[in-house]
Design a protein around this motif. Structure first.
Motif, short mmCIF file in Angstrom:
data_model
loop_
_atom_site.label_atom_id
_atom_site.label_comp_id
_atom_site.label_asym_id
_atom_site.label_seq_id
_atom_site.Cartn_x
_atom_site.Cartn_y
_atom_site.Cartn_z
N PRO A 17 0.82 -1.23 0.00
CA PRO A 17 0.00 0.00 0.00
C PRO A 17 0.85 1.27 0.00
N TYR A 18 1.95 1.24 0.73
CA TYR A 18 2.83 2.40 0.78
C TYR A 18 3.51 2.62 -0.57
N PHE A 19 3.98 1.55 -1.19
CA PHE A 19 4.65 1.65 -2.49
C PHE A 19 3.69 2.14 -3.57
N GLN A 20 2.40 1.77 -3.46
CA GLN A 20 1.43 2.17 -4.46
C GLN A 20 1.03 3.64 -4.33
N SER A 21 1.08 4.18 -3.12
CA SER A 21 0.57 5.53 -2.92
C SER A 21 1.64 6.61 -2.82
N HIS A 22 2.91 6.23 -2.75
CA HIS A 22 3.99 7.20 -2.60
C HIS A 22 5.12 6.91 -3.59
N PRO A 23 5.80 7.96 -4.05
CA PRO A 23 7.03 7.71 -4.83
C PRO A 23 8.13 7.22 -3.89
N ILE A 24 8.89 6.26 -4.33
CA ILE A 24 9.91 5.62 -3.51
C ILE A 24 11.29 5.97 -4.05
N GLU A 25 12.21 6.32 -3.16
CA GLU A 25 13.60 6.55 -3.52
C GLU A 25 14.45 5.47 -2.87
N VAL A 26 15.21 4.76 -3.69
CA VAL A 26 16.11 3.74 -3.18
C VAL A 26 17.52 4.29 -3.28
#
Length: 90
Positions: A17-26
């Motif tokens: 759910p977090y990955f779907q709703s927010h842009p992720i920076e690795v």
């Protein structure tokens, strides 16, 4: 390199759910983006790249600060009683 990609895949599954709703920076010191999206990779990496393509993931290189260099060194150092000390000095 596959272990690093697996970490991102497992994180994406557990935090879907977090990955779907927010842009992720690795942030990484390895070229993870080129490994996942490069032409010469294994079938497993290709499958993971397809799974991760549904998320808004941006791979950035991490610049090491002086304190971070020491922390990185300690995480890669094998646990050794001579280094850590066992409390039984003679």
């Amino acid at each position: 390199m596959e272990k690093l990609a697996l970490v991102v895949v497992v994180s994406a599954c557990k935090l879907k759910p977090y990955f779907q709703s927010h842009p992720i920076e690795v942030l990484t010191v390895t070229p993870l983006c080129t490994i996942l999206h490069g032409p010469c990779h294994s079938r497993r990496l290709a499958k993971w790249a397809v799974e991760l393509s549904e998320y808004d993931i941006e791979y950035k290189s991490r610049i090491s600060a002086k304190a971070q260099v020491l922390a990185d060194f300690l995480t890669k150092l094998p646990a050794n009683k001579a280094i850590l000390g066992d409390g039984n000095r003679t």
